[in-house]
Design an enzyme around this catalytic site. Structure first.
Site, PDB file in Angstrom:
ATOM      1  N   THR A 129      54.983  62.576  21.998  1.00 26.80           N
ATOM      2  CA  THR A 129      56.459  62.468  23.199  1.00 26.80           C
ATOM      3  C   THR A 129      57.018  63.348  23.295  1.00 26.80           C
ATOM      4  OG1 THR A 129      56.927  61.120  20.848  1.00 26.80           O
ATOM      5  CG2 THR A 129      58.813  61.607  22.048  1.00 26.80           C
ATOM      6  N   LYS A 152      53.402  59.490  24.864  1.00 29.89           N
ATOM      7  CA  LYS A 152      54.452  58.672  24.496  1.00 29.89           C
ATOM      8  C   LYS A 152      56.345  58.775  25.403  1.00 29.89           C
ATOM      9  CE  LYS A 152      57.331  56.006  21.488  1.00 29.89           C
ATOM     10  NZ  LYS A 152      57.685  55.337  20.128  1.00 29.89           N
ATOM     11  N   LYS A 154      60.031  58.704  26.812  1.00 33.82           N
ATOM     12  CA  LYS A 154      61.536  58.381  26.937  1.00 33.82           C
ATOM     13  C   LYS A 154      61.768  57.921  27.750  1.00 33.82           C
ATOM     14  CE  LYS A 154      61.395  58.106  21.724  1.00 33.82           C
ATOM     15  NZ  LYS A 154      61.589  57.013  21.047  1.00 33.82           N
ATOM     16  N   GLU A 205      57.169  50.237  24.824  1.00 35.46           N
ATOM     17  CA  GLU A 205      58.261  49.236  24.559  1.00 35.46           C
ATOM     18  C   GLU A 205      59.664  49.261  24.033  1.00 35.46           C
ATOM     19  OE1 GLU A 205      58.061  51.215  19.677  1.00 35.46           O
ATOM     20  OE2 GLU A 205      56.647  53.146  21.451  1.00 35.46           O
ATOM     21  N   LYS A 250      56.447  49.984  11.621  1.00 32.42           N
ATOM     22  CA  LYS A 250      57.578  51.310  11.601  1.00 32.42           C
ATOM     23  C   LYS A 250      57.114  50.996   9.796  1.00 32.42           C
ATOM     24  CE  LYS A 250      59.095  53.598  15.038  1.00 32.42           C
ATOM     25  NZ  LYS A 250      60.406  53.746  16.113  1.00 32.42           N
ATOM     26  N   CYS A 278      56.769  56.103  13.793  1.00 30.50           N
ATOM     27  CA  CYS A 278      57.134  56.825  12.868  1.00 30.50           C
ATOM     28  C   CYS A 278      58.070  57.242  13.394  1.00 30.50           C
ATOM     29  CB  CYS A 278      56.803  57.953  12.490  1.00 30.50           C
ATOM     30  SG  CYS A 278      55.963  58.865  13.553  1.00 30.50           S
ATOM     31  N   ASP A 300      51.488  56.083  16.923  1.00 25.90           N
ATOM     32  CA  ASP A 300      51.908  57.320  17.439  1.00 25.90           C
ATOM     33  C   ASP A 300      53.076  57.577  15.661  1.00 25.90           C
ATOM     34  OD1 ASP A 300      54.033  58.626  18.523  1.00 25.90           O
ATOM     35  OD2 ASP A 300      55.657  56.849  18.532  1.00 25.90           O
TER      36      ASP A 300
END
Length: 331
Positions: A129, A152, A154, A205, A250, A278, A300
């Protein structure tokens, strides 16, 4: 005195410092607060870890109280199957479900995937991330992680086009997935998706807030869109197919591995791609999710990589490769 056939429970709140900070559209944090459940029967003890999530109204204190309220039912013989009806989906049930699975495996002297009749997990690539920040800050963080095959990213709303362009320039060879954490809106959705497609992003996402995502069914999606906050447990899959191409499973949302496995089977049958996600937590929280990796398009499980330190006997990470848990950790 507890009999050899009854199950005893202890639980506690733990704090784990994050290396630096972890920032998404809803804010930043510098430590992961987890709740651990330990269940014992005879000479065996099983463990499970969860992360209470304020987005769903959970707190560490309430989660701990919910777990401790199960002491008497467990002493009287509550098992993992009955637990699914005794507690609602969420963090508390996740910790207890995983602890009971760990205990079942230890008591039976076999690995948990054998116990459940599931394929043994293998080493796989996990996403890594990149926290939300300015385009310049995100590019600088990405340069340090550009050797990783899957990142990933954000994002958080205004300026996301510049952010994803800067990240792509900094990591030209990495596969990119994006997590908007509900921060986009109907007036910028299509432009943001187009910016991601232009940058070669594979998956986005939860671009819109849960409950306000109907627009996803009315537009042409130029890349795959994954439900996160819009999907929780098996029942929540209904009606998502027109809006989403994938679902992020998750354990803290499903309420444990038992529900997560059933959800993954159902999602696959409905034609969804599966992502295993997660919260920021230790390897004890990641280990059960490794059983879902064989059916996942995206894994992930980088939570421990974001911590200043992991717990003893944690998962083995070799770059972006994560390996199945040793029995000393879980399962």
């Amino acid at each position: 005195m507890t009999s050899s056939k009854s199950t005893a429970l202890v639980a506690r709140i733990e704090q784990w410092p994050i290396a630096g900070s972890f920032t998404i559209s809803r804010g930043a944090k510098t430590e992961a607060v987890t709740v651990v459940a330990e269940v014992s029967r005879g000479r065996h003890t099983g463990r499970g870890e969860c992360v209470p999530y304020s987005r769903y109204g959970e707190t560490p204190e309430a989660t701990l109280a919910a777990l401790l309220s199960m002491r008497e039912p467990l002493r009287q013989g509550l098992d993992r199957q009955a637990l699914q009806a005794a507690m609602p989906p969420g963090a508390a049930r996740n910790a207890l479900d995983c602890a009971l699975l760990d205990l079942e495996a230890k008591t039976g002297g076999q690995r948990v995937w054998t116990l459940l009749g599931r394929p043994a997990p293998r080493a796989c690539i996990t996403a890594y991330t990149i926290s939300l920040g300015s385009p310049e800050a995100m590019a600088a963080a990405t340069v340090k992680a550009a050797h990783r095959p899957l990142l990933k990213i954000k994002l958080g709303g205004d300026g996301d086009g510049k952010r994803i362009a800067a990240v792509r320039k900094a990591a030209p060879d990495s596969d990119l997935i994006v997590d908007a954490n509900e921060a986009w809106a109907s007036d910028n959705l299509e432009q943001n998706l187009a910016n991601c497609a232009e940058a070669g992003v594979t998956l986005v996402e939860q671009p819109l807030p849960a409950g306000q995502d109907q627009m996803l069914a009315r537009i042409r999606r130029p890349l795959a869109v994954c439900a996160d906050e819009s999907v929780h447990d098996l029942k929540s899959l209904d009606g998502l197919r027109e809006r989403y191409d994938a679902v992020n499973i998750k354990l803290d949302k499903t309420g444990g591995l038992t529900e997560a496995l059933a959800m993954a089977d159902a999602a696959h049958a409905l034609g969804f791609e599966i992502m295993i996600g997660c919260m920021v937590a230790t390897s004890l929280a990641m280990a059960p999710a490794m059983l879902l990796a064989p059916v996942a398009r995206f894994v992930d499980l980088d939570g421990p990589l974001l911590l200043a330190r992991d717990r003893d006997a944690g998962l083995r990470y070799d770059g972006s490769m994560v390996y199945p848990p040793d029995a000393a950790l879980w399962g």
